[in-house]
Write a protein that holds these residues in place. Structure first.
Motif, PDB file in Angstrom:
ATOM      1  N   ALA A 171      -0.852   2.739 -10.688  1.00  0.00           N
ATOM      2  CA  ALA A 171      -0.789   3.459  -9.595  1.00  0.00           C
ATOM      3  C   ALA A 171      -0.471   3.063  -8.358  1.00  0.00           C
ATOM      4  N   GLY A 172       0.065   1.689  -8.371  1.00  0.00           N
ATOM      5  CA  GLY A 172       0.481   0.982  -7.367  1.00  0.00           C
ATOM      6  C   GLY A 172       1.669   1.270  -6.929  1.00  0.00           C
ATOM      7  N   THR A 173       2.692   1.760  -7.814  1.00  0.00           N
ATOM      8  CA  THR A 173       4.250   1.873  -7.457  1.00  0.00           C
ATOM      9  C   THR A 173       4.210   2.614  -6.329  1.00  0.00           C
ATOM     10  N   LYS A 174       5.402   2.222  -5.472  1.00  0.00           N
ATOM     11  CA  LYS A 174       5.788   3.115  -4.574  1.00  0.00           C
ATOM     12  C   LYS A 174       7.156   2.924  -4.157  1.00  0.00           C
TER      13      LYS A 174
ATOM     14  N   VAL B  20      -1.070  -0.895   1.350  1.00  0.00           N
ATOM     15  CA  VAL B  20      -1.994  -0.577   0.066  1.00  0.00           C
ATOM     16  C   VAL B  20      -1.333  -0.176  -1.000  1.00  0.00           C
ATOM     17  N   PRO B  21      -1.413  -0.681  -2.060  1.00  0.00           N
ATOM     18  CA  PRO B  21      -0.652  -0.018  -3.436  1.00  0.00           C
ATOM     19  C   PRO B  21      -0.899   1.358  -3.556  1.00  0.00           C
ATOM     20  N   GLY B  22       0.403   2.008  -3.841  1.00  0.00           N
ATOM     21  CA  GLY B  22       0.004   3.560  -4.419  1.00  0.00           C
ATOM     22  C   GLY B  22      -0.174   4.505  -3.066  1.00  0.00           C
ATOM     23  N   ILE B  23      -0.680   4.117  -1.990  1.00  0.00           N
ATOM     24  CA  ILE B  23      -0.992   5.110  -0.982  1.00  0.00           C
ATOM     25  C   ILE B  23       0.128   5.418   0.009  1.00  0.00           C
TER      26      ILE B  23
ATOM     27  N   MET C 182      -1.851   1.266   5.703  1.00  0.00           N
ATOM     28  CA  MET C 182      -1.934   1.488   4.562  1.00  0.00           C
ATOM     29  C   MET C 182      -0.711   1.927   3.570  1.00  0.00           C
ATOM     30  N   ASN C 183      -0.009   2.680   4.371  1.00  0.00           N
ATOM     31  CA  ASN C 183       1.274   3.174   3.924  1.00  0.00           C
ATOM     32  C   ASN C 183       2.195   1.879   3.555  1.00  0.00           C
TER      33      ASN C 183
END
Lengths: 227, 707, 300
Positions: A163-166, C230-233, C226-227
Motif C-alpha cells: 500500500a506504499g505506492t504513490k 509517509v508511504p501510501g498516505i 505525511m503526503n
C-alpha cells in the motif's frame, strides 16, 4: 550484464597504500560497458592515482595497466602472468568475480577490488543502468508480464503491490516505478490479469544454496553406451 | 619520482601506439576533384585554426603557383564539396587567396640546386610550362623556357583580363622561377624541335596553348570591326587599347566570351551584348563570372546566333537567327536548331567572336596531331610520338583550366625526369582510399547550417571603369569562420579493433549525427562517409578503441603536455595554468587568441580539435605535470557542432570529484563556454587566473609555515 | 466459536472502534502502560504497531502482552520486514500461547523509510502469504508441512488502501487477502469519504469486516509532511486547507474535530463496520476524539 561502480579514489588509495608496484587490471566486457573498469577507466584511475601521488604524495607507487577481454575465465589471466610476477598487488577493476578469479589464479598475490559490483542490469541510456535480474534461480517472469517483482519491487513481494505506492512510484524511491503497477498494466494489456489474481506461495530459497554452480554439459553414464 | 614523469603505458605494444596515431583518413572529395590533388581539407582546417602560415605551407606543397589559382581557379573542389549537401560548398578558392595574402606568400623564396646535367627545353610559358619548369628545377635539371611573346605566362597573361588576375601575381611567380635558376627566352618562337636537340636539350616539353580562335564560317566574318576574342584580349593584355565603339556584340558563352565582354565594357563600350546560341543551363562560363558580368551591365541574349555580317557606313549590320534546343546529342548537350524565318538584324560597332580556340602547332615540330589540331600524347606519360618530346596543357586538351594545365605541367616534369633517368614511368598510386558517397538525409539534418560567406567584391559601378581586381580578400574573422564550415570529410572516427570493442553502444547513443549503427552481425560500424569527426565518441568510448582517422588531435594533446612539462618546469612564471581550448573560434582566432602560448604569465594553451575530444584523463595529466589550475574553453553556441560543451562539463565534474578526494580545491578546474558566459570571456578567464594564483600562493605559504 | 472478545464483536454487527499504540523506543514502558490503561476500556481492541515506519522500537508482541496483562484486547501487528518464516511462526506460537489471537498481517514498510536503512530487508513472505501461513498453522502443520504439537487459532486481519491512486491492483490484492483468510480489514487513513463509499460498494460482497482508518492530524504541516514522506498516505487538499485555517496552537484541536466528524459520518451513514483511530504519537487524545465523535462508552 553485470553493473558496477568504481570505488572512490580515497578508498582505493588506502587499499594500495602498502604496495609499491601495482597492476591496474581492467576488464573488457561488462565493466567496460558499465563505465566502471574498461580501458578508459583503467587509464583514468591510473592518472588519478598518479595525480594523488604527485599532489599529496601518499607513498610512491609504480603502476602498470592492462585490460583483459574478461577476467572471469582463467585462460585470459595467463596473458598477464609475466606482468604479475613483477608487481606487489593486482588492483582489479573486474567485477567481484574478476577479483576472485585473479585471487584464485595468483594465490600468492593480493587481489584488490577497484569497483563495487552492484547488480545485473541493462542500459537505460548512456551512463544510466537499471537492475533487472536478481538471479533468484526460479524465474517466474511468465506470470508477471516480463517484469520481475523480485528485482524491481524493493520488498520483492509476489502477490501484488503493497500500500506504499504513490503516483505509481515506489515508497522507498520516488524516482522508481512501482514494479507491481507495471506488472498490472502490462498484464491488463496482455489480457492476463488472472495471473495476478493467482496466489503465489512463499519463494523457494532452496534455489539459492550459495555458492551455486551450473553444469551445462550432460553427464553420460559410461555403462549406458554398451547397454 | 622518475616514474611520475614518464607515462608508463606498457600494455600498448609499439605497433598499437603507432596504429593509434597513424593517418587512416580517406581522401576527401575536394581533393579527388582537384587536378593537383591539393590537400584542401588540411589547409582549410589550418585557416580555421588561424594557422595561416602553416596553411600556406600545405598549399605551396601541392601547387606550384597557388597565387594564380587563388584568383582564377575554376575550383572543381567546390563543385565536389559535400557541404553543398547541407547548405553551400566551402569557399575554398577564396580561402586559398586569404591564406596567400595573410600568410606572406610574396615573401616566400623558392630555391633549387642543379644536380643533373641534362638540359630540358620548355616551349611555351603558360601555366603548364611554368609548372613543368618549376618542378624540373626542383628535381635539379637545367631548364630553359622559350616564349614567343614578349612576356611569360601564356594565356595567364594574354588571355585572362587583369581585373581577374593582376599582373603582379604572374610577375612574382616568374621572378621566383628566375631566382630558382630557370633560363627564360622571351620573343623566341620555336619552329623546329630538331634545333633544340641539336643545341643540347635532352628533352622538350611542348606547351604552346590553344591561341587560335575558331571561325564562325559565316559571310562577312573578315569585315573590319570583327575580331576574335583571343586576339582582342591579347592586344589589351599586351598593352594596346583597341576601341570597341559604342555598341559591342560578343558571340559565345564561355569564359573567353565573358572576359571579352567585360573588357569591352571597361574599354568604354556603352552597350555590350553577349549572343549565345544555347540557354543559360548549357553555358560553360563559371556562374560567378556570369553574375559579375550581369552586375556590370553586360546583357546576355540566349538562343541567338549570327548568320551574316555586313559592314555598312562604318558599322556592322549583323543578321541573327533565333534558335531552339533540339534533342540531346551523344554527350548529353542539346544541339541548337535554327528557327526558320526568325531572322533579324542588329547593328554593332564591334563584334567579338569567342566560340572556341585550338592549338596551332608548327609543322616543324613533327609531332602527331589529333582531333581539333591538338597534339596527341600518351595520357599517363604525356609523351608524343617523338622520343624525348612531351606535350601538355591546352595544346593537348584544347582550351581547359589553369589548374588542369598546372597538373599537366607537374606530371610532365616527373615523366621527363623518369625519361631522363631511364626509369619505368610508374603511376604513383594513392595509398589511401577515396571518400565517396553522399551524406545521408538524417546526417544532413543534424549538421548545423552555417551560410557560406563570399569574399567582398568591388561595387559593380566602381569596377567596370578600370582593370582593378574585382575580388577583394576576406578579413581574418570571416575567413576563419568560412573555413570552419568544412565538414572534415574522411577524418572521422574509426573503431581501431573490433576485437577490443565491447559493443557497449555508447558511440551509437551519443553521436550527435546518429552515424554509428549496429550491423546485422551485431558489430558497431561507423560509416566514414557520414562521420563528422567531432570526436565525442573518441573521448567517451570506455574501451578506448575509437580513434579519429587523422588523429592529429590526440597526438597533439599528448605532445603539447609533454612540451609544457619540459618547458614550464624551468619557467619562472607561476602559477602554471593549462587550458584545453577549441583551436577554432575564441582561442584560435577570437578574443582570447592573445592567451596563446606564454603570452600570459604561466598560462599554456593546448589547442584541441573540439573540446568534446578532451578526455577526463587529459585533465588529470595536466594536473600531474604540475598545473595549479586547468581550464577547458569551447565555443558553445558559436560551435559548428551541437552540444559539445555538455560532454566536457560532465568530464570536468568527474575530475572535480577526484580532486575533492585528493584534497584539492575543485575550483582549480573550470569550463568556459562562450556564448553562455554572461560576462566577457576574457574577464572570466582573468578571474580564474587570479583565483588559481590565490590558491597557489596559499599553498606556498602553507608549505613555508610547515617548514 | 469466537476466539477472542474482539472476534466475537466482529460478528455482532456492533460498530467497532479500534485504536493503536506505538511502543516506545527504549525500555521505559511507563507511557505505553499509561496509554493502555487510558484506552483499554474505551475501544474494542488496541493495535500495537510493529516497528512502525521501520523505526526500531519495543516489539509489538511485548506491547500486546502488556495490553493483555492490563486487561485490554490486543491486536498484534505483524510485518514481514524483519523476520523470516521461521521467526514469524515462532512469534505466532508465542502469541497464541499467551492468549494473543488477533493478528493484523502486514507486509511492512520498506527498510529505507526508517532509522536502520542499512538493515537487511527480509520479506521472506508477503502479507498474503502470512495470512495463508496462519491458516496452515491452524490446520495443524507449519508451512514446511511438519506437524505442530498443538495448533493455534487466530483472528486474522489485514490492511487495505481504498484511497490508493491506482486502485485496481490494490483491489486484486484485497481479494487475495480475503481468499487467504483475512477476517477483518483496517484500512489505511481515510480522508475522503467518497473513496470509502466506492470501496465499500465493492467490498460488501465479501464476508469481511472493514474498519475505516482515521488518522488524527495535528497540523497542515504534518499533513503535507505525511503526503511527502509517509508511504501510501494521501491527505485530501480540502482537509489540509481546513487544518491550515485553524489558529496558531489550535491545529490539534482542529485535527480532532476533523477526525471526529469523519467518524460520526461513517457511523451515521453506516458506511462500514467500524473505525480504527490512529493518533500518531498522540495516543492520549484518542478519548477526546471518541468523545467528540459521540462514541464514548460504546464498548463498556
Amino acid at each position: 550484464m553485470i553493473v558496477a561502480e568504481q570505488k572512490p579514489l580515497d578508498e582505493i588509495s588506502r587499499m594500495i597504500a602498502s604496495y609499491e608496484r601495482v597492476l591496474i587490471l581492467g576488464c573488457g566486457t561488462c565493466m567496460t560497458v558499465c563505465d566502471a573498469g574498461g580501458e578508459r577507466e583503467v587509464s583514468f584511475l591510473h592518472n588519478a592515482l598518479r595525480v594523488a601521488q604527485s599532489k599529496i604524495g601518499n607513498g610512491i607507487h609504480i603502476f602498470w595497466e592492462y585490460t583483459l577481454k574478461r577476467q572471469c575465465d582463467p585462460e585470459f589471466l595467463e596473458l598477464i602472468v609475466e606482468r604479475v610476477a613483477e608487481v606487489d598487488a593486482v588492483l582489479s577493476l573486474g567485477c567481484g568475480i574478476g577479483v576472485q578469479a585473479v585471487a584464485e589464479r595468483f594465490p600468492e598475490l593480493p587481489s584488490l577490488p577497484g569497483v563495487n559490483t552492484s547488480f545485473m542490469g541493462m542500459t537505460r541510456e548512456t551512463g544510466v543502468w537499471d537492475e533487472r535480474c536478481a538471479a533468484c534461480g526460479d524465474c517466474r517472469l511468465e506470470d508477471t508480464a516480463g517484469i520481475c517483482p523480485i528485482t524491481r519491487c524493493i520488498k520483492g513481494i509476489l502477490n501484488g503491490p503493497c500500500a506504499g505506492t504513490k503516483n505509481g512510484k515506489c515508497e522507498a524511491n520516488k524516482d522508481m516505478d512501482c514494479a507491481w503497477l507495471l506488472v498490472y498494466e502490462r498484464l491488463e494489456k496482455l489480457a492476463q490479469l488472472e495471473r495476478m489474481r493467482r496466489y503465489y506461495p512463499p519463494r523457494n530459497f532452496r534455489t539459492i544454496p550459495r555458492p551455486r554452480r551450473i553444469i551445462s554439459k550432460t553427464s553420460v553414464d559410461p555403462g549406458e553406451e554398451y547397454g | 619520482m622518475d616514474s611520475l614523469l614518464t607515462d608508463i603505458r606498457q600494455n600498448y605494444p609499439a605497433n598499437r601506439t603507432q596504429r593509434f596515431l597513424a593517418d587512416h583518413s580517406l581522401v576527401p572529395t575536394c581533393q579527388t576533384a582537384c587536378p593537383l590533388h591539393m590537400e584542401i581539407r588540411e589547409y582549410v582546417d589550418l585557416v580555421a585554426q588561424g594557422k595561416i602560415v602553416e596553411s600556406l605551407q600545405v598549399i605551396r606543397s601541392g601547387n606550384p603557383f597557388p597565387s594564380i589559382c587563388a584568383y582564377v581557379c575554376t575550383h572543381p573542389c567546390e563543385d565536389a564539396c559535400r557541404r553543398d549537401q547541407v547548405d553551400k560548398p566551402v569557399a575554398i578558392r577564396a580561402l586559398k587567396r586569404f591564406a596567400l595574402e595573410f600568410g606572406g606568400d610574396r615573401l616566400i623564396q623558392a630555391e633549387a640546386e642543379t644536380s643533373h646535367i641534362e638540359k630540358v627545353a620548355i616551349v611555351g610559358s603558360g601555366p603548364a610550362g611554368l609548372a613543368c619548369a618549376y618542378y624540373l628545377r626542383k628535381f635539379g635539371y637545367p631548364v630553359t623556357i622559350f616564349e614567343a611573346h614578349s612576356e611569360l605566362g601564356g594565356m595567364l597573361r594574354v588571355g585572362i583580363p587583369q581585373y581577374r588576375l593582376p599582373r603582379e601575381v604572374i610577375d612574382t611567380e616568374v621572378q621566383r622561377l628566375t631566382r630558382m635558376g630557370v633560363e627564360i627566352r622571351t620573343n623566341t618562337p620555336v619552329v623546329s624541335l630538331d634545333l633544340l636537340f641539336d643545341i643540347g636539350y635532352k628533352a622538350i616539353f611542348i606547351t604552346i596553348g590553344a591561341h587560335q580562335s575558331l571561325r564562325m564560317r559565316i559571310d562577312g566574318e573578315e569585315s573590319p570591326g570583327v575580331i576574335d576574342g583571343a586576339t582582342f584580349l591579347r592586344e589589351i593584355n599586351l598593352g594596346l587599347r583597341p576601341s570597341p565603339g559604342e555598341r559591342c556584340a560578343v558571340i559565345g558563352g564561355g569564359n573567353v566570351a565573358f572576359d571579352a565582354a567585360r573588357t569591352a565594357l571597361r574599354l568604354g563600350a556603352r552597350e555590350v551584348r553577349i549572343l549565345y546560341r544555347r540557354s543559360r543551363v548549357e553555358m560553360p562560363a563559371g556562374p560567378e563570372e556570369v553574375e559579375q558580368a550581369l552586375e556590370e551591365g553586360v546583357e546576355i541574349v540566349f538562343l541567338v546566333a549570327p548568320i551574316k555580317i555586313k559592314r555598312e557606313k562604318g558599322r556592322l549590320s549583323v543578321t541573327c537567327i533565333r534558335m531552339e534546343l533540339g534533342d540531346p546529342d551523344a554527350g548529353g548537350r542539346c544541339q541548337p536548331v535554327p528557327i526558320e524565318g526568325s531572322e533579324f538584324n542588329e547593328e554593332f560597332d564591334t563584334l567579338i567572336t569567342a566560340i572556341g580556340q585550338a592549338p596551332q602547332t608548327p609543322g616543324g615540330f613533327g609531332v602527331r596531331l589529333g582531333r581539333g589540331s591538338t597534339i596527341q600524347v600518351e595520357p599517363g606519360t604525356l609523351a608524343t610520338n617523338r622520343p624525348g618530346v612531351f606535350a601538355g596543357g591546352d595544346a593537348v586538351t584544347g582550351p581547359a583550366t589553369v589548374v588542369e594545365a598546372l597538373a599537366a605541367g607537374r606530371l610532365a616534369a616527373s615523366r621527363i625526369d623518369d625519361y631522363l633517368q631511364h626509369r619505368y614511368p610508374l603511376v604513383v598510386k594513392e595509398t589511401r582510399e577515396s571518400l565517396t558517397g553522399d551524406l545521408l538525409p538524417e546526417t544532413v539534418e543534424m549538421v548545423r547550417r552555417i551560410g557560406r560567406v563570399e569574399p567582398p567584391i568591388l561595387a559593380s559601378e566602381e569596377r567596370s571603369k578600370d582593370f582593378e581586381p574585382v575580388e577583394l580578400v576576406y578579413d581574418w574573422e570571416t575567413a576563419t569562420n568560412e573555413a570552419r564550415r568544412c565538414l572534415r570529410c574522411g577524418t572521422g572516427a574509426e573503431i581501431l579493433s573490433q576485437d577490443r570493442c565491447a559493443t557497449c553502444l555508447t558511440c551509437l547513443r551519443i553521436c550527435p549525427y546518429h552515424v554509428p549503427y549496429l550491423d546485422a552481425g551485431s558489430t558497431v560500424q561507423i560509416p566514414i562517409d557520414q562521420c563528422q569527426a567531432c570526436g565525442t565518441c573518441v573521448a567517451e568510448c570506455p574501451a578506448k578503441v575509437i580513434v579519429l582517422r587523422k588523429p592529429h588531435d590526440r597526438r597533439r594533446v599528448t605532445e603539447e603536455l609533454e612540451h609544457i612539462l619540459k618547458t614550464a618546469a624551468g619557467s619562472k612564471l607561476k602559477p602554471l595554468i593549462v587550458g584545453f581550448c577549441c583551436q577554432y573560434g575564441l582561442f584560435g582566432t577570437g578574443t582570447l587568441a592573445s592567451l596563446w602560448r606564454g603570452a600570459r604569465a604561466g598560462v599554456w594553451i593546448v589547442p584541441v580539435l573540439c573540446v568534446a575530444t578532451v578526455e577526463a584523463e587529459h585533465l588529470l595529466r595536466a594536473l600531474e605535470i604540475g598545473a595549479e589550475g586547468v581550464f577547458v574553453a569551447g565555443c558553445g553556441d558559436g560551435c559548428a557542432r551541437e552540444n559539445t560543451a555538455s560532454w566536457i562539463r560532465q568530464r570536468v565534474e568527474k575530475v572535480r570529484k577526484i580532486l575533492v578526494q585528493i584534497g584539492l580545491q575543485p575550483e582549480r578546474l573550470q569550463t568556459f563556454v562562450s556564448g553562455t558566459l554572461s560576462e566577457d570571456p576574457a574577464q572570466g578567464m582573468d578571474n580564474f587566473i587570479e583565483q588559481v594564483g590565490g590558491l597557489y600562493l596559499a599553498s606556498v605559504m602553507m608549505q613555508e609555515v610547515k617548514s | 466459536m469466537a476466539n477472542s472478545l474482539f472476534e466475537e464483536k466482529l460478528y455482532s454487527n456492533e460498530f467497532l472502534v479500534t485504536t493503536e499504540i506505538g511502543p516506545p523506543k527504549g525500555a521505559d514502558i511507563s507511557e505505553m502502560v499509561h496509554h493502555i490503561d487510558l484506552l483499554k476500556d474505551k475501544v474494542d481492541a488496541i493495535n500495537i504497531t510493529d516497528h512502525q515506519s521501520s523505526v526500531m522500537r519495543f516489539p509489538s508482541l511485548g506491547g500486546c502482552l502488556l495490553v493483555k496483562e492490563h486487561g485490554g484486547e490486543p491486536i498484534l501487528q505483524m510485518t514481514c520486514r524483519d523476520r523470516n518464516r521461521l521467526a514469524l511462526q515462532a512469534d505466532l506460537l508465542l502469541a497464541y500461547s499467551r492468549g494473543i489471537v488477533n493478528v493484523l498481517c502486514l507486509t511492512g514498510d520498506s527498510v529505507d523509510a526508517g532509522d536502520h536503512d542499512e538493515a537487511k530487508p527480509v520479506f521472506d513472505l508477503d502479507s498474503v502469504q502470512l495470512l495463508k501461513m496462519i491458516r496452515i498453522m491452524e490446520s495443524g502443520t507449519d508451512i514446511a508441512g511438519k506437524e505442530l504439537k498443538g495448533a493455534p487459532n487466530f483472528c486474522t486481519g489485514a490492511s487495505v488502501h481504498p484511497e490508493a491512486d491506482f486502485i485496481e491492483p490494490q483491489l486484486i490484492k484485497f481479494e487475495k487477502k480475503v481468499s487467504a483468510g483475512a477476517q477483518f480489514f483496517q484500512t489505511q487513513g481515510i480522508f475522503d469519504l467518497g473513496s470509502l463509499r466506492r470501496f465499500m460498494q465493492y467490498a460488501s460482497q465479501f464476508n469481511v469486516k472493514i474498519l475505516a482508518g482515521i488518522i488524527v492530524l495535528a497540523s497542515a504541516r504534518m499533513a503535507r509532511y505525511m503526503n511527502d514522506n509517509v508511504p501510501g498516505i494521501i491527505v485530501a487538499q480540502a482537509i489540509i486547507d481546513e487544518l491550515a485555517s485553524a489558529g496558531k496552537g489550535k491545529g490539534l484541536q482542529k485535527g480532532i474535530e476533523v477526525a471526529a466528524r469523519l467518524i460520526r459520518t461513517i457511523k451515521e451513514e453506516n458506511l462500514c463496520h467500524g473505525v480504527h483511530v490512529m493518533a500518531v504519537g498522540n495516543e492520549g487524545i484518542v478519548p477526546d476524539i471518541l468523545e467528540a465523535a459521540e462514541l464514548v462508552g460504546v464498548p463498556s
